[in-house]
Write a protein that holds these residues in place. Structure first.
Motif, short mmCIF file in Angstrom:
data_model
loop_
_atom_site.label_atom_id
_atom_site.label_comp_id
_atom_site.label_asym_id
_atom_site.label_seq_id
_atom_site.Cartn_x
_atom_site.Cartn_y
_atom_site.Cartn_z
N LEU A 62 5.72 50.52 -0.37
CA LEU A 62 4.87 51.58 -1.20
C LEU A 62 4.08 50.86 -2.40
O LEU A 62 3.64 50.95 -3.07
CB LEU A 62 5.57 52.17 -1.41
CG LEU A 62 6.28 53.88 -1.12
CD1 LEU A 62 7.45 54.03 -1.33
CD2 LEU A 62 4.69 54.33 -1.76
N TYR A 63 5.03 48.97 -2.67
CA TYR A 63 4.20 48.45 -3.67
C TYR A 63 3.35 48.10 -3.73
O TYR A 63 2.93 47.70 -4.10
CB TYR A 63 5.57 47.37 -3.63
CG TYR A 63 5.68 47.23 -5.11
CD1 TYR A 63 5.99 47.10 -6.48
CD2 TYR A 63 5.31 45.43 -4.64
CE1 TYR A 63 5.76 46.27 -7.38
CE2 TYR A 63 5.14 44.57 -6.07
CZ TYR A 63 4.91 45.21 -7.62
OH TYR A 63 5.00 44.04 -8.24
N GLN A 64 3.03 48.15 -2.53
CA GLN A 64 1.20 46.87 -1.66
C GLN A 64 0.20 48.31 -1.94
O GLN A 64 -0.17 48.09 -2.95
CB GLN A 64 1.64 46.05 -0.50
CG GLN A 64 2.70 45.37 -0.36
CD GLN A 64 2.84 45.02 0.87
OE1 GLN A 64 2.20 45.39 1.59
NE2 GLN A 64 3.24 43.37 0.96
N SER A 65 0.69 49.36 -1.97
CA SER A 65 -0.10 50.60 -2.04
C SER A 65 -0.90 50.72 -2.92
O SER A 65 -0.04 51.15 -3.83
CB SER A 65 -0.06 51.16 -0.53
OG SER A 65 -0.84 52.91 -0.83
N ARG A 66 -1.74 50.38 -3.51
CA ARG A 66 -1.82 50.90 -5.02
C ARG A 66 -2.46 51.88 -5.12
O ARG A 66 -2.67 52.82 -6.42
CB ARG A 66 -2.98 49.67 -5.53
CG ARG A 66 -2.18 48.51 -5.75
CD ARG A 66 -2.99 47.70 -7.40
NE ARG A 66 -3.67 48.32 -8.26
CZ ARG A 66 -3.08 48.85 -9.50
NH1 ARG A 66 -2.04 48.26 -9.76
NH2 ARG A 66 -3.45 48.93 -10.60
N GLY A 67 -2.76 52.52 -4.49
CA GLY A 67 -3.76 54.01 -3.95
C GLY A 67 -5.06 53.61 -4.91
O GLY A 67 -5.41 52.61 -4.93
N PHE A 68 -5.82 54.96 -4.94
CA PHE A 68 -7.12 55.11 -4.88
C PHE A 68 -7.22 55.45 -6.93
O PHE A 68 -8.23 54.13 -6.81
CB PHE A 68 -7.54 56.62 -4.63
CG PHE A 68 -9.17 56.46 -5.22
CD1 PHE A 68 -9.69 56.09 -4.50
CD2 PHE A 68 -9.35 57.50 -6.43
CE1 PHE A 68 -11.38 56.44 -5.02
CE2 PHE A 68 -10.56 57.85 -6.64
CZ PHE A 68 -11.92 57.02 -5.87
N PHE A 69 -6.30 55.61 -7.28
CA PHE A 69 -6.80 55.36 -8.91
C PHE A 69 -7.00 53.91 -9.36
O PHE A 69 -6.91 53.07 -10.39
CB PHE A 69 -6.61 56.38 -9.27
CG PHE A 69 -6.88 57.98 -9.19
CD1 PHE A 69 -7.92 57.99 -10.33
CD2 PHE A 69 -6.31 58.84 -8.64
CE1 PHE A 69 -8.82 59.66 -9.66
CE2 PHE A 69 -7.09 60.06 -8.38
CZ PHE A 69 -7.46 59.83 -8.88
N GLY A 70 -5.83 53.10 -8.36
CA GLY A 70 -4.87 51.83 -9.21
C GLY A 70 -6.13 50.42 -8.32
O GLY A 70 -6.81 50.01 -9.02
N GLN A 71 -6.90 51.31 -7.19
CA GLN A 71 -7.76 50.46 -6.96
C GLN A 71 -8.69 50.30 -8.00
O GLN A 71 -9.91 49.72 -8.02
CB GLN A 71 -8.32 50.03 -5.81
CG GLN A 71 -7.65 50.18 -4.81
CD GLN A 71 -7.19 49.54 -2.91
OE1 GLN A 71 -8.48 50.45 -2.98
NE2 GLN A 71 -6.24 49.05 -2.04
#
Length: 132
Positions: free
Chosen positions: A6-15
């Protein structure tokens, strides 16, 4: 283990935010503002289907803003390439990883500009099809 993923996955808006900062804030924010205006104008034109003159004017504005985003993305890409080549010239010998990273950064603006242009064109096509 799940918390680490979960911590590694930044999500669409984070990327997306990472790419905007990576591609150069001025260039990418210019294109992002064009994208948001294009989306807003598509929604506005959808509400003005019965008013022919205002509808056509809005479609023309969508076209022009999309084209501006595309051309400004191209301009910012060329400026990024010039900066990259200046850095390579001053450093002398550059690794292929560093060259690939620089090329990736210069391509971000043209990709965002092209996406903005295509969204605008797709909106024009859909709105024109609905109008007829």
């Amino acid at each position: 283990m799940y918390l680490v993923l979960l911590y590694q996955s930044r999500g669409f808006f984070g990327q997306l935010a990472d790419r905007i900062n990576e591609g150069g804030p001025f260039a990418m924010w210019t294109i992002l503002i064009c994208f948001l205006i294009t989306i807003g104008l598509i929604a506005f034109a959808a509400t003005k289907l019965s008013q022919d003159h205002l509808f056509k004017k809005t479609l023309s504005l969508i076209h022009h803003i999309g084209l501006f985003a595309l051309v400004s993305g191209l301009l910012f890409q060329f400026l990024g390439l010039i900066q990259m080549f200046d850095a390579i010239e001053s450093w002398g010998n550059v690794s292929t990883e560093m060259l690939a990273g620089g090329l990736k950064v210069t391509l971000l603006t043209i990709i965002f500009g092209t996406v903005t242009f295509l969204v605008g064109r797709l909106g024009i096509i859909i709105l024109t099809a609905i109008k007829k």
